[in-house]
Design an enzyme around this catalytic site. Structure first.
Site, short mmCIF file in Angstrom:
data_model
loop_
_atom_site.label_atom_id
_atom_site.label_comp_id
_atom_site.label_asym_id
_atom_site.label_seq_id
_atom_site.Cartn_x
_atom_site.Cartn_y
_atom_site.Cartn_z
N LYS A 182 1.10 -1.07 -0.03
CA LYS A 182 0.03 0.04 0.00
C LYS A 182 1.11 1.23 -0.29
O LYS A 182 1.49 1.63 1.00
CB LYS A 182 -0.67 -0.13 1.21
CG LYS A 182 -2.22 0.46 1.10
CD LYS A 182 -2.35 2.04 0.60
CE LYS A 182 -2.49 2.98 1.65
NZ LYS A 182 -2.10 4.24 1.22
N GLU A 257 7.96 1.46 11.97
CA GLU A 257 9.02 2.49 11.96
C GLU A 257 8.15 3.73 12.01
O GLU A 257 7.68 4.16 10.89
CB GLU A 257 9.91 2.47 10.88
CG GLU A 257 11.19 2.86 10.85
CD GLU A 257 11.38 4.27 10.89
OE1 GLU A 257 11.14 5.32 11.58
OE2 GLU A 257 11.57 4.72 9.30
N CYS A 290 12.66 10.67 8.65
CA CYS A 290 12.46 10.38 10.17
C CYS A 290 13.90 10.43 11.06
O CYS A 290 13.45 10.33 12.29
CB CYS A 290 11.91 8.78 10.24
SG CYS A 290 12.74 7.69 9.15
N GLU A 391 7.10 15.91 15.71
CA GLU A 391 7.91 15.58 14.50
C GLU A 391 7.38 16.45 13.54
O GLU A 391 6.18 16.33 12.95
CB GLU A 391 7.76 14.07 14.23
CG GLU A 391 8.47 13.85 13.09
CD GLU A 391 8.43 12.45 12.35
OE1 GLU A 391 7.36 11.82 11.85
OE2 GLU A 391 9.48 11.86 12.06
#
Ligand code: NAD
Length: 488
Positions: A182, A257, A290, A391
């Site tokens: 996906k 993750e 990230c 973040e």
């Protein structure tokens, strides 16, 4: 119709199921845009839960069919063919990634080439990840086998679409699994092209299936599907939580993750010039990384000098058209991400932090249609502020002073995340102490390099569960079976 060459507005890309393109079961499709100018570059089929079911069924049949009977050597050869065909189509794939994600063409070429290496690496590592013979106390022999898990759902984000797909797909196939992928809504094009390329090099139908579409529809259907035995996900912690909850229902294997708020800790004995030159640790990929070092923690003695040097180096970063070979940072991957980043910067200002560089979009007219955002540096930040905790996933850094080692570690560990980090010092003992006390999965000393193909990659705390890359990824795409054979 498949997209060949650089996508144009009229291109339509279907779902990739069982070696063929398909429209979605309800005919729905959505536009994919170039974030550098807002232009539509393709229309992509939007998978329904029914389509996901068809993809899982194709993957399940392939797992029990020809692919399931492949020996390790045949799987290795298949992965090597994938690496070769990616290299043969490197320029086209890089161009597509640049148009779809906004990343500079030089970075896109590097990423496509690196993804080919990932497939090649896992082809080579197949013989290295096996079972053991174990001396058991009973009379007989103990053996372990590493076996595939079955159909794996790979849910991929938009920041490194082709690379992160390779991190998941290569070890999954190396261990003999089949996959339903996906891709992220905004960036499905290179994944769909990989489906076609895999077919060209003889990967059996159904081994790789691709279902672009909405996360809460296609992604959720995949995570909840009873025939999917594992989900490997990269993305936000909020979505990771939902995926883990879905996986809990049938004890599906799940690796996550989930990003970070990584700290680069600069001590007063550090090579300041080198530490302050590491600006791309936050600006690379327009900060949509990230591992981005979004917090620099700097000893008070050298704080002012460090900020000056860091700002000066930040000014030199070339922001612009991602098709320009000299561009170092392009636009953010979508106008949605631009809104998020702008919102966080506003929050920083309203909570009392000071913008010492950037803080908005570039004024240059030629960039005004794109989702561009200037390299942005904040000072006067405390670690409890929104910009130090969330973040941001943009080219925004907070520089925070500290008094001593204990405070540096406390600030570094003072977020819910724990993905990566750096320590800058000339004192090896201090480097070791700080590395050991930082709650993060991937740390570098006097460097910002986080990712090495051969080393495990993943996070502590809310940065995730499980590890990608290295042989760790192969272990996580396999089940361990223990067998006992008595002597008599
Ligand atoms: P997201 O986590 O929602 O999306 C990542 C992937 O998950 C996409 O493929 C999406 O379609 C899918 N998804 C979304 N909802 C789902 C669901 N309910 N079930 C299954 N799959 C689902 O991320 P986003 O909304 O695109 O970005 C939000 C923030 O996430 C970013 O600002 C950034 O902070 C973070 N992020 C982190 C990474 C990373 O590398 N860790 C990557 C992308 C985004």
């Amino acid at each position: 119709m498949a997209i060949l060459g650089a996508p144009a507005a009229g291109d339509y890309a279907g779902l990739w199921i069982d070696g063929k393109t398909h429209p979605s079961s309800d005919g729905a499709a959505y536009p994919v845009i170039n974030p550098a100018n807002g232009a539509q570059i393709a229309t992509v089929a939007q998978a329904t839960a029914e389509d996901v079911d068809a993809a899982v069924s194709a993957a399940s049949t392939a797992y029990r069919g020809e692919w399931g009977r492949y020996g390790p050597g045949e799987r290795a050869a298949a992965l090597r063919r994938l690496a070769e065909v990616i290299r043969a189509n490197l320029e086209e794939l890089a161009l597509t990634e640049t148009r779809n994600v906004g990343k500079p063409i030089s970075s896109a070429r590097g990423e496509i080439s690196y993804a080919a290496k990932v497939y090649e690496y896992y082809a080579g590592m197949i013989p290295a990840v096996g079972g053991q013979t174990i001396p058991v106390s009973a009379r007989g022999m103990g053996l372990t086998f590493r076996e595939p898990i079955g159909v794996c759902g790979l849910i991929v984000p938009w920041n490194f679409p082709f690379v992160i797909l390779a991190w998941k797909l290569a070890p999954a196939l190396a261990m003999g699994n089949t996959a339903v992928i996906k891709p992220a809504e905004w960036t499905p094009l290179t994944a769909l092209r990989l489906g076609e390329l895999a077919a060209e090099v003889g990967i059996p139908d159904g081994v790789i299936n691709i279902v672009p579409g909405l996360g809460p529809v296609a992604g959720a259907a995949l995570s909840a599907h009873p025939e999917v035995r594992k989900i490997s996900f990269t993305g936000s912690t909020a979505t990771g939580t939902r995926i883990m909850q879905a996986c809990a229902n049938d004890i599906k294997r799940c690796s996550l993750e989930l990003g970070g708020k990584s700290a680069s800790v600069v001590f007063d004995d550090a090579d300041l010039e080198r530490a302050a030159a590491s600006v791309m640790s936050i600006y690379d990929n327009t900060g949509q990384d990230c591992c981005g070092r979004s917090r620099y923690l700097v000893h008070r003695e050298v704080f002012t000098e460090f900020v000056e040097r860091f700002v000066e180096n930040s000014r030199k970063v070339k922001i612009g058209d991602p098709m320009d070979e000299a561009t170092e940072i392009g636009p953010l991957a979508s106008p949605v991400q631009l809104d998020r980043v702008s919102g966080y910067v506003k929050a920083g200002v309203s909570e009392g932090a000071t913008v010492v560089l950037g803080g908005g979009q570039p004024e240059a007219l030629e960039l005004s249609e794109g989702s561009y955002y200037l390299p942005t540096v904040f000072t006067n930040v405390t670690n409890t502020m929104t910009i130090a905790q969330k973040e941001i996933f943009g080219p925004v850094v907070a520089i925070i002073p500290f008094e001593d080692e204990a405070e540096a570690i406390e600030i570094a560990n003072g977020t819910p995340y724990g993905l990566s980090g750096s320590v800058w010092t000339r004192d090896i003992g201090r480097a070791l102490r700080v590395v050991r006390r930082m709650e993060a999965g991937v740390i570098s000393v006097n460097s910002s390099s986080s990712v090495h193909l051969e080393m495990p990659f993943g996070g502590f705390k809310q940065s995730g569960i499980g590890r990608e890359l290295g042989t760790a990824a192969m272990e996580q795409f396999s089940e361990l079976k223990s067998v006992f054979i008595p002597e008599e």
